[in-house]
Design a protein around this motif. Structure first.
Motif, PDB file in Angstrom:
ATOM      1  N   CYS A 114       1.243  -1.045   0.220  1.00  0.00           N
ATOM      2  CA  CYS A 114      -0.034   0.094  -0.012  1.00  0.00           C
ATOM      3  C   CYS A 114       1.059   1.218  -0.500  1.00  0.00           C
ATOM      4  CB  CYS A 114      -0.927  -0.225   1.279  1.00  0.00           C
ATOM      5  SG  CYS A 114       0.188   0.009   3.050  1.00  0.00           S
ATOM      6  N   THR A 118       0.427   5.103  -6.567  1.00  0.00           N
ATOM      7  CA  THR A 118      -0.772   4.508  -6.639  1.00  0.00           C
ATOM      8  C   THR A 118       0.425   4.129  -7.932  1.00  0.00           C
ATOM      9  OG1 THR A 118      -2.277   5.385  -6.002  1.00  0.00           O
ATOM     10  CG2 THR A 118      -2.651   3.126  -8.012  1.00  0.00           C
ATOM     11  N   VAL A 122       4.162   2.380  -5.945  1.00  0.00           N
ATOM     12  CA  VAL A 122       3.111   1.302  -5.173  1.00  0.00           C
ATOM     13  C   VAL A 122       3.308  -0.245  -6.542  1.00  0.00           C
ATOM     14  CG1 VAL A 122       1.340   0.641  -4.721  1.00  0.00           C
ATOM     15  CG2 VAL A 122       2.319   2.226  -4.097  1.00  0.00           C
ATOM     16  N   ALA A 126       5.591  -3.795  -6.785  1.00  0.00           N
ATOM     17  CA  ALA A 126       3.945  -4.521  -6.915  1.00  0.00           C
ATOM     18  C   ALA A 126       4.762  -5.498  -8.333  1.00  0.00           C
ATOM     19  CB  ALA A 126       2.743  -4.474  -7.085  1.00  0.00           C
ATOM     20  N   LEU A 138      -2.749  -5.796  -3.622  1.00  0.00           N
ATOM     21  CA  LEU A 138      -2.416  -4.638  -3.790  1.00  0.00           C
ATOM     22  C   LEU A 138      -4.056  -4.055  -3.379  1.00  0.00           C
ATOM     23  CD1 LEU A 138      -0.633  -1.847  -5.241  1.00  0.00           C
ATOM     24  CD2 LEU A 138      -3.221  -1.601  -5.314  1.00  0.00           C
ATOM     25  N   THR A 143      -4.389   3.164  -1.221  1.00  0.00           N
ATOM     26  CA  THR A 143      -3.337   3.799  -2.308  1.00  0.00           C
ATOM     27  C   THR A 143      -3.972   4.921  -2.915  1.00  0.00           C
ATOM     28  OG1 THR A 143      -3.657   3.685  -4.377  1.00  0.00           O
ATOM     29  CG2 THR A 143      -2.011   1.629  -3.183  1.00  0.00           C
TER      30      THR A 143
END
Length: 186
Positions: A114, A118, A122, A126, A138, A143
């Motif tokens: 998180c 985004t 993040v 990811a 996720l 986010t």
């Protein structure tokens, strides 16, 4: 969702992201509250928490070391954590100390990621985690991001960028994109 031996990776929840003049319009005003819920749940269950901070090398960045904006936001500033990673690129896997090695030493294979932004740090973290073989979850509502301009004057809103990240990660097989309630079983 079985969360045993699952690390919570909290990306760049820093005060400098409150600078609207620098970043522009953001999406998801509930992001910090959802991040706080995740951190509280992990702390209550004594699960591993990793805090990540972006130490920007970009001139004038509110996230630069020594700038007030480099500090973590109150929602995570005093959070218990097992590892604190600093980085100056998008992926937490290129930070210090070595996140991948730390996770491997503990046999951790599932990550809940998180934080902010985004579609930048993040998403990059990811994607790398997925490529490294981690089971990545996720919670997209934990986010947020900002509008962004691209080539030829293309401009996407923060909400459009967040939707694109959800499609990139889930549709691309990097991560399962869910809601915070799904992670917490609420």
């Amino acid at each position: 969702m079985d969360l045993d031996n699952t690390a919570l990776i909290v990306i760049d929840v820093q005060q400098g992201f409150d600078d609207r003049e620098y970043w522009g319009e953001r999406d998801n005003p509930d992001a910090e509250a959802n991040i706080g819920r995740l951190v509280a749940a992990w702390a209550d269950a004594s699960r591993p928490i990793v805090l990540v901070r972006h130490d920007s090398r970009e001139p004038g960045s509110p996230l630069a070391p020594g700038a007030p904006g480099n500090a973590l936001k109150p929602v995570v500033a005093d959070a218990p954590h097992d590892l604190f990673v600093t980085k100056h690129v998008n992926s937490a896997f290129y930070g210090d100390p070595d996140l991948h090695a730390w996770l491997g030493e503990r046999g951790i294979r599932r990550l809940v990621i998180c934080g902010i932004q985004t579609n930048q740090c993040v998403e990059t973290t990811a994607r790398m985690a997925g490529n490294l073989g981690y089971d990545v979850v996720l919670p997209i509502d934990a986010t947020h991001t900002f509008e962004m301009a691209g080539p030829g004057g293309i401009r996407l809103t923060a909400a459009e960028l967040a939707r694109a990240t959800a499609v990139n990660l889930d549709g691309g097989g990097f991560a399962r994109v869910v809601a915070t309630d799904d992670v917490l079983g609420a």
